[in-house]
Design a protein around this motif. Structure first.
Motif, PDB file in Angstrom:
ATOM      1  N   ALA A  59    -105.814  15.199 -53.440  1.00 28.57           N
ATOM      2  CA  ALA A  59    -104.596  16.234 -52.629  1.00 28.57           C
ATOM      3  C   ALA A  59    -102.999  15.556 -53.342  1.00 28.57           C
ATOM      4  CB  ALA A  59    -104.380  16.892 -51.391  1.00 28.57           C
ATOM      5  N   PRO A  60    -102.597  16.493 -54.348  1.00 28.66           N
ATOM      6  CA  PRO A  60    -101.466  16.010 -54.479  1.00 28.66           C
ATOM      7  C   PRO A  60    -100.219  15.507 -54.247  1.00 28.66           C
ATOM      8  CG  PRO A  60    -101.161  18.697 -56.236  1.00 28.66           C
ATOM      9  CD  PRO A  60    -102.581  17.427 -54.301  1.00 28.66           C
ATOM     10  N   LEU A  61     -99.924  16.062 -52.978  1.00 31.36           N
ATOM     11  CA  LEU A  61     -99.006  15.642 -51.723  1.00 31.36           C
ATOM     12  C   LEU A  61     -99.634  14.130 -51.581  1.00 31.36           C
ATOM     13  CD1 LEU A  61     -96.661  15.945 -49.956  1.00 31.36           C
ATOM     14  CD2 LEU A  61     -98.271  16.909 -47.802  1.00 31.36           C
ATOM     15  N   VAL A  62    -101.277  13.837 -51.029  1.00 36.49           N
ATOM     16  CA  VAL A  62    -101.389  12.677 -51.101  1.00 36.49           C
ATOM     17  C   VAL A  62    -100.941  11.877 -51.991  1.00 36.49           C
ATOM     18  CG1 VAL A  62    -103.369  11.115 -50.003  1.00 36.49           C
ATOM     19  CG2 VAL A  62    -102.731  13.538 -48.971  1.00 36.49           C
ATOM     20  N   ARG A  63    -101.436  11.443 -52.971  1.00 38.85           N
ATOM     21  CA  ARG A  63    -101.157  11.137 -55.004  1.00 38.85           C
ATOM     22  C   ARG A  63     -99.852  10.411 -54.723  1.00 38.85           C
ATOM     23  NH1 ARG A  63    -105.361  13.306 -58.810  1.00 38.85           N
ATOM     24  NH2 ARG A  63    -104.966  11.167 -59.824  1.00 38.85           N
ATOM     25  N   SER A  64     -99.020  11.707 -54.084  1.00 40.18           N
ATOM     26  CA  SER A  64     -97.516  11.591 -55.030  1.00 40.18           C
ATOM     27  C   SER A  64     -96.749  10.666 -53.486  1.00 40.18           C
ATOM     28  CB  SER A  64     -97.018  12.581 -54.915  1.00 40.18           C
ATOM     29  OG  SER A  64     -96.777  13.424 -53.899  1.00 40.18           O
ATOM     30  N   GLN A  65     -96.804  10.931 -52.355  1.00 39.30           N
ATOM     31  CA  GLN A  65     -96.301  10.264 -51.245  1.00 39.30           C
ATOM     32  C   GLN A  65     -96.957   9.039 -50.444  1.00 39.30           C
ATOM     33  OE1 GLN A  65     -93.484  11.162 -51.217  1.00 39.30           O
ATOM     34  NE2 GLN A  65     -93.080  13.302 -52.081  1.00 39.30           N
ATOM     35  N   LEU A  66     -98.416   9.103 -51.238  1.00 45.69           N
ATOM     36  CA  LEU A  66     -98.856   7.145 -50.584  1.00 45.69           C
ATOM     37  C   LEU A  66     -97.824   6.092 -50.254  1.00 45.69           C
ATOM     38  CD1 LEU A  66    -100.900   5.929 -48.549  1.00 45.69           C
ATOM     39  CD2 LEU A  66    -102.319   6.262 -50.506  1.00 45.69           C
ATOM     40  N   ASP A  67     -97.911   6.159 -51.222  1.00 45.44           N
ATOM     41  CA  ASP A  67     -97.194   4.601 -52.228  1.00 45.44           C
ATOM     42  C   ASP A  67     -95.368   4.938 -51.588  1.00 45.44           C
ATOM     43  OD1 ASP A  67     -96.158   6.126 -53.890  1.00 45.44           O
ATOM     44  OD2 ASP A  67     -96.803   4.320 -55.332  1.00 45.44           O
ATOM     45  N   GLN A  68     -94.934   6.159 -51.117  1.00 42.14           N
ATOM     46  CA  GLN A  68     -93.602   6.452 -50.940  1.00 42.14           C
ATOM     47  C   GLN A  68     -93.184   5.352 -49.369  1.00 42.14           C
ATOM     48  OE1 GLN A  68     -91.221   7.044 -53.023  1.00 42.14           O
ATOM     49  NE2 GLN A  68     -92.953   6.876 -54.581  1.00 42.14           N
ATOM     50  N   PRO A  69     -91.614   5.245 -49.409  1.00 47.36           N
ATOM     51  CA  PRO A  69     -91.489   4.912 -48.053  1.00 47.36           C
ATOM     52  C   PRO A  69     -91.961   5.619 -47.051  1.00 47.36           C
ATOM     53  CG  PRO A  69     -89.833   4.225 -49.380  1.00 47.36           C
ATOM     54  CD  PRO A  69     -91.020   5.024 -50.236  1.00 47.36           C
ATOM     55  N   ALA A  70     -91.440   6.996 -47.506  1.00 46.00           N
ATOM     56  CA  ALA A  70     -91.274   8.006 -45.979  1.00 46.00           C
ATOM     57  C   ALA A  70     -93.111   8.871 -46.053  1.00 46.00           C
ATOM     58  CB  ALA A  70     -90.305   9.266 -45.782  1.00 46.00           C
ATOM     59  N   ALA A  71     -93.381   8.191 -46.685  1.00 48.04           N
ATOM     60  CA  ALA A  71     -95.290   8.701 -46.389  1.00 48.04           C
ATOM     61  C   ALA A  71     -96.195   8.800 -44.984  1.00 48.04           C
ATOM     62  CB  ALA A  71     -96.045   7.394 -47.214  1.00 48.04           C
ATOM     63  N   ALA A  72     -95.244   8.211 -43.852  1.00 47.11           N
ATOM     64  CA  ALA A  72     -95.949   8.521 -42.211  1.00 47.11           C
ATOM     65  C   ALA A  72     -95.540  10.049 -42.057  1.00 47.11           C
ATOM     66  CB  ALA A  72     -95.411   7.369 -41.771  1.00 47.11           C
ATOM     67  N   GLU A  73     -94.016  10.260 -42.608  1.00 46.34           N
ATOM     68  CA  GLU A  73     -93.386  10.920 -41.842  1.00 46.34           C
ATOM     69  C   GLU A  73     -93.921  12.773 -42.553  1.00 46.34           C
ATOM     70  OE1 GLU A  73     -91.915   8.604 -42.266  1.00 46.34           O
ATOM     71  OE2 GLU A  73     -91.047   8.014 -40.583  1.00 46.34           O
TER      72      GLU A  73
END
Length: 546
Positions: A59-73
């Motif tokens: 999923a693009p959301l997971v691949r783009s946000q997993l290494d971001q600080p706000a990944a949990a939210e």
């Protein structure tokens, strides 16, 4: 009061056995069903959770946000939506350090992702069972790979989706409907089959229970092997179905004779006819079998109008026949003494009458005539027969023949030297039996033409004695030429009279001494010829036949 437990019937035992077998089969079927259900769950659900995990990892959301600080939210709503829509047990996303950054269970955020295979850390997928937060689940772990020029192909993290494995009870409840169906069908078929089988077995066992059959077999064995008579049972194909130890010994049968036919056992002749019922008689049949005189009684076994075979009992009459022979000799001696007493009484009456009328010279002349006749008889016998026992027997038979109005003469060719006691006894037995039968035959033919007569001829060589007895009787029918010896007929039996064992014993004595006896018809009557070994030759023959 003692309460005895009632034993199950054959039908009850079969039913219990059928039910036990049915339960065992059902347990085995249940175990196989549970194993198949588990295998199906692993295959189907494993593919489903793997597909969901791959879909989530790509999923693009997971691949783009997993290494971001706000990944949990950012990813929290995604994990909850997947958990709700797909009916799985857990949805967990971890970074490349193995730390959970998003989970359907918020309490797990910050914990380390459970890993069962090191290949997961190397960006490889894995499917298997893991314990997740106290629940045993089938999970699929799929790596999340980066997208774009900066992160292309880089391992960003891992997506784990799991579904709780069903317990044994849950699997059994899921399969219980067809297990209960199997139990009902198996139970019904078992009851019906056991009832039909018990009914058929009861019909074949004549309504007896197994314990009754066992008791009957025990009683039969005790009866068969406890009686002194031989018992032989045959089926319709003349195969031995039963024979006790006494019967096997009397007929000289092998240990494994049961199941073999009479032909295979080498039984033929008169014995075969009696056992097979071919002679038309069934009561007190006399058969000679290897030096034994056997009395046999045959009975046909019939059940419900159907012939099943036959049962024959055997009695060893050899010793009894020997006793009868000895008794016959005593009876013959008594008859001879009675005949001589009758002859002497007649002679004394004649002498007394001559004295009473004063014919003293006639008395002297009559006594001299009697003396010359006696001396002539003694000289005729003792000149040709030097054995005292046989000579005495012939002289006594002359008196018996005279009383029965039969002329008994000794052939001029007769010659017999003194014999050993055992040889003399057997020769005397054969001579006595043949002369008695000849006298009976000659007496029977009296009045059919000419005076009845019997001629005796005894010839001896270095190792044997031949006895020839001729009579003026009616002869022996050709079809009875061998039967008179094998069945134990006397010459009276050839005319339909009462049967005996005289000639059978005569043949037995001759064969024991390596000889034989035969009968032939002439113009005048019958001729019996007996031959036997004497001396050392006879001793060798008798020892070799034992």
């Amino acid at each position: 009061m003692v309460i005895r437990s009632r034993k199950l019937t054959l039908a009850g035992e079969l039913l219990m056995l059928q039910l036990v077998v049915g339960v065992i089969v059902l347990v085995a079927v249940g175990a196989v069903s549970l194993a198949q259900s588990a295998s199906t769950f692993d295959r189907v659900e494993g593919r489903r959770v793997t597909a969901l995990a791959e879909q989530t990892a790509w999923a693009p959301l997971v691949r783009s946000q997993l290494d971001q600080p706000a990944a949990a939210e950012v990813l929290a709503s995604l994990t909850q939506r997947i958990l709700t829509e797909t009916n799985v047990s857990s949805v967990t996303i971890a970074n490349n350090q193995g730390i959970i950054v998003s989970s359907a269970d918020p309490t797990l955020i910050g914990d380390r992702l459970p890993v069962a295979d090191k290949s997961v850390a190397e960006a490889r997928g894995w499917v298997g069972y893991l314990d997740v937060d106290g629940s045993h689940e089938l999970v699929s772990q799929v790596p999340v790979l980066g997208d774009g020029e900066a992160n292309h192909g880089r391992h960003l993290g891992t997506v784990m989706i799991g579904i709780a494995a069903p317990t044994v009870a849950e699997s059994f409840v899921g399969a219980s409907w067809y297990l209960l169906t199997y139990l009902g069908i198996a139970g019904g078929l078992g009851i019906l089959g056991s009832w039909l089988l018990a009914r058929r077995i009861k019909h074949q066992t004549l309504g007896m229970e197994p314990r009754e059959i066992a008791g009957l077999v025990e009683h039969r064995e005790a009866m068969l092997y406890g009686i002194a008579e031989g018992v032989v049972a045959l089926d319709l194909q003349l195969r031995l179905t039963l024979v006790n130890a006494v019967g096997r010994d009397l007929l000289d049968l092998p240990e494994d004779c049961v199941g073999m036919s009479l032909r295979e056992l080498g039984i033929e002749g008169r014995l075969f006819d009696v056992l097979a019922g071919d002679d038309g008689h069934s009561r007190d049949q006399i058969v000679l079998r290897r030096g034994r005189v056997l009395v046999m009684n045959r009975m046909t076994v019939v059940k419900d109008g159907r012939t099943l075979g036959s049962v024959t009992t055997l009695r060893n009459r050899t010793e009894l026949a020997n006793l009868e022979r000895e008794l016959g000799q005593f009876r013959s001696s008594t008859e001879l003494l009675r005949a001589q007493a009758h002859e002497f009484a007649n002679q004394l009456h004649i002498i007394s009458g001559l004295i009473q009328i004063g014919e003293h010279e006639e008395v002297v002349s009559y006594i001299r005539t009697l003396k010359r006749q006696r001396e002539s008889l003694d000289l005729a016998v003792t000149t040709h027969v030097r054995d005292t026992a046989v000579a005495a027997l012939l002289m006594a038979k002359c008196s018996l023949a005279a009383e029965r109005k039969v002329r008994l003469c000794l052939s001029e060719r007769t010659t017999l030297d003194r014999l050993a006691p055992e040889d003399s006894a057997d020769v005397a037995t054969v001579v006595g039996n043949l002369v008695d039968n000849a006298l009976d035959a000659a007496t029977t033919a009296e009045g059919e033409g000419g005076a009845p007569w019997v001629e005796v001829e005894v010839r001896q060589d270095a190792s044997s004695v031949e006895i020839v007895v001729s009579d003026s009787g009616p002869g022996v029918a050709p079809e009875l030429a061998q039967e008179v010896f094998t069945r134990g007929f006397t010459t009276k039996a050839a005319k339909g009279g009462e049967r005996g064992v005289g000639l059978a014993l005569t043949r037995l004595v001759c064969r024991r001494r390596g000889g034989e006896i035969a009968v032939a018809n002439t113009i005048d009557g019958a001729v019996f010829t007996a031959r036997m070994s004497v001396g050392q030759g006879a001793k060798y023959m008798m020892e070799s036949t034992r």
